[in-house]
Design a protein around this motif. Structure first.
Motif, PDB file in Angstrom:
ATOM      1  N   TRP A  25      11.896  61.768  69.878  1.00 47.45           N
ATOM      2  CA  TRP A  25      11.944  63.116  69.293  1.00 47.45           C
ATOM      3  C   TRP A  25      12.757  64.076  70.154  1.00 47.45           C
ATOM      4  N   GLY A  26      13.043  63.737  71.413  1.00 47.82           N
ATOM      5  CA  GLY A  26      13.621  64.691  72.351  1.00 47.82           C
ATOM      6  C   GLY A  26      15.055  64.443  72.749  1.00 47.82           C
ATOM      7  N   VAL A  27      15.879  63.922  71.856  1.00 44.84           N
ATOM      8  CA  VAL A  27      17.288  63.684  72.187  1.00 44.84           C
ATOM      9  C   VAL A  27      17.972  65.039  72.373  1.00 44.84           C
ATOM     10  N   PRO A  28      18.504  65.309  73.574  1.00 49.80           N
ATOM     11  CA  PRO A  28      19.083  66.629  73.823  1.00 49.80           C
ATOM     12  C   PRO A  28      20.488  66.770  73.242  1.00 49.80           C
ATOM     13  N   SER A  29      20.798  67.981  72.825  1.00 53.62           N
ATOM     14  CA  SER A  29      22.177  68.306  72.446  1.00 53.62           C
ATOM     15  C   SER A  29      23.029  68.251  73.710  1.00 53.62           C
ATOM     16  N   ASP A  30      24.340  68.247  73.551  1.00 54.96           N
ATOM     17  CA  ASP A  30      25.225  68.280  74.716  1.00 54.96           C
ATOM     18  C   ASP A  30      24.966  69.525  75.557  1.00 54.96           C
ATOM     19  N   ASP A  68      29.515  54.596  76.269  1.00 59.94           N
ATOM     20  CA  ASP A  68      29.501  55.844  75.518  1.00 59.94           C
ATOM     21  C   ASP A  68      29.034  57.041  76.349  1.00 59.94           C
ATOM     22  N   ALA A  69      28.976  56.886  77.672  1.00 59.03           N
ATOM     23  CA  ALA A  69      28.504  57.964  78.541  1.00 59.03           C
ATOM     24  C   ALA A  69      29.456  59.159  78.500  1.00 59.03           C
ATOM     25  N   THR A  70      28.887  60.335  78.333  1.00 59.55           N
ATOM     26  CA  THR A  70      29.670  61.572  78.338  1.00 59.55           C
ATOM     27  C   THR A  70      29.949  61.970  79.790  1.00 59.55           C
ATOM     28  N   PRO A  71      30.882  62.880  80.022  1.00 58.37           N
ATOM     29  CA  PRO A  71      31.106  63.345  81.396  1.00 58.37           C
ATOM     30  C   PRO A  71      29.831  63.902  82.041  1.00 58.37           C
ATOM     31  N   ALA A  72      29.011  64.618  81.280  1.00 59.77           N
ATOM     32  CA  ALA A  72      27.765  65.159  81.837  1.00 59.77           C
ATOM     33  C   ALA A  72      26.786  64.038  82.185  1.00 59.77           C
ATOM     34  N   GLN A  73      26.706  63.007  81.354  1.00 57.43           N
ATOM     35  CA  GLN A  73      25.827  61.875  81.651  1.00 57.43           C
ATOM     36  C   GLN A  73      26.307  61.113  82.878  1.00 57.43           C
ATOM     37  N   ILE A  74      27.618  60.985  83.036  1.00 51.53           N
ATOM     38  CA  ILE A  74      28.169  60.326  84.222  1.00 51.53           C
ATOM     39  C   ILE A  74      27.799  61.112  85.468  1.00 51.53           C
ATOM     40  N   GLU A  75      27.963  62.431  85.415  1.00 56.67           N
ATOM     41  CA  GLU A  75      27.616  63.270  86.562  1.00 56.67           C
ATOM     42  C   GLU A  75      26.112  63.250  86.827  1.00 56.67           C
ATOM     43  N   PHE A  76      25.292  63.248  85.759  1.00 54.87           N
ATOM     44  CA  PHE A  76      23.845  63.194  85.923  1.00 54.87           C
ATOM     45  C   PHE A  76      23.447  61.901  86.633  1.00 54.87           C
ATOM     46  N   ALA A  77      24.003  60.777  86.198  1.00 54.27           N
ATOM     47  CA  ALA A  77      23.670  59.483  86.809  1.00 54.27           C
ATOM     48  C   ALA A  77      24.046  59.459  88.286  1.00 54.27           C
ATOM     49  N   ARG A  78      25.202  59.945  88.603  1.00 52.26           N
ATOM     50  CA  ARG A  78      25.631  59.960  90.005  1.00 52.26           C
ATOM     51  C   ARG A  78      24.736  60.880  90.836  1.00 52.26           C
ATOM     52  N   ASN A  79      24.421  62.045  90.293  1.00 55.51           N
ATOM     53  CA  ASN A  79      23.536  62.964  91.001  1.00 55.51           C
ATOM     54  C   ASN A  79      22.140  62.357  91.159  1.00 55.51           C
TER      55      ASN A  79
END
Length: 187
Positions: A25-30, A68-79
């Motif tokens: 239920w909690g899929v976030p928008s970009d 399919d990772a977005t730039p924000a998801q890539i940065e989140f994973a690295r962080n």
């Protein structure tokens, strides 16, 4: 003294998971995902309970390698990999990814960590956060409410021994009717 923040996505009826740990239920928008990323970049230590640690560590160590990772998801994973983490659990015996394990009483350890200087800490997971809330250790609540009712599951709010009066310090609306309310306890 370090600040302790408790914040998560939750349903309108106050659950962080639906039955069977369902978070679909909690899929976030970009825009919301970027907001969470910005918050996480300011955190110096992540405090996890076992269940949320297992969920996060099953995806984010390689989240930046997903096709399919977005730039924000890539940065989140690295962080996420780079940020120090502390897992409170007596049922697991190994953690990875810049993480250490604590098997004792969480409240004295969180109290000790708060007394240090440093960047803010985020407590995650309902059981661990509930213990910190009951002990009066939480300095800020980031409540991101999704417009869905699931009826039961894991509650965001624990049973408390006393009232906690709060001051509203920020509100914001995200796509899909998701709202942020950020509060600080009245001290």
């Amino acid at each position: 003294m370090r600040k302790l923040i408790y914040g998560m996505n939750l349903t309108l009826d106050g659950y962080i998971t639906a039955p069977r740990d369902d978070i679909s239920w909690g899929v976030p928008s970009d825009e919301l995902f970027q907001w969470w990323l910005d918050q996480e970049l300011a955190i110096g230590l992540l405090l996890y309970g076992r269940k949320l640690w297992e969920a996060m560590s099953s995806h984010w160590p390689t989240g930046d390698q997903q096709p399919d990772a977005t730039p924000a998801q890539i940065e989140f994973a690295r962080n996420w990999r780079d940020t120090p983490k502390l897992v409170f659990s007596s049922t697991i015996n190994k953690v990875d990814w810049n993480t250490r394990l604590f098997t004792g009483d969480a409240v004295p350890e969180i109290t000790r960590l708060k007394a240090d200087d440093g960047e803010p800490m985020r407590v995650t997971g309902a059981t661990l956060a509930g213990a910190a809330m009951r002990a009066g250790l939480v300095d800020e609540y980031e409540i991101v409410t999704h417009p869905v009712l699931v009826g039961s599951g894991t509650p965001f709010y624990p049973t408390l021994d006393n009232w906690v009066n709060l001051n509203l310090v920020e509100t914001r609306t995200f796509p899909g009717g998701v709202t942020l309310a950020r509060y600080e306890p009245t001290r």
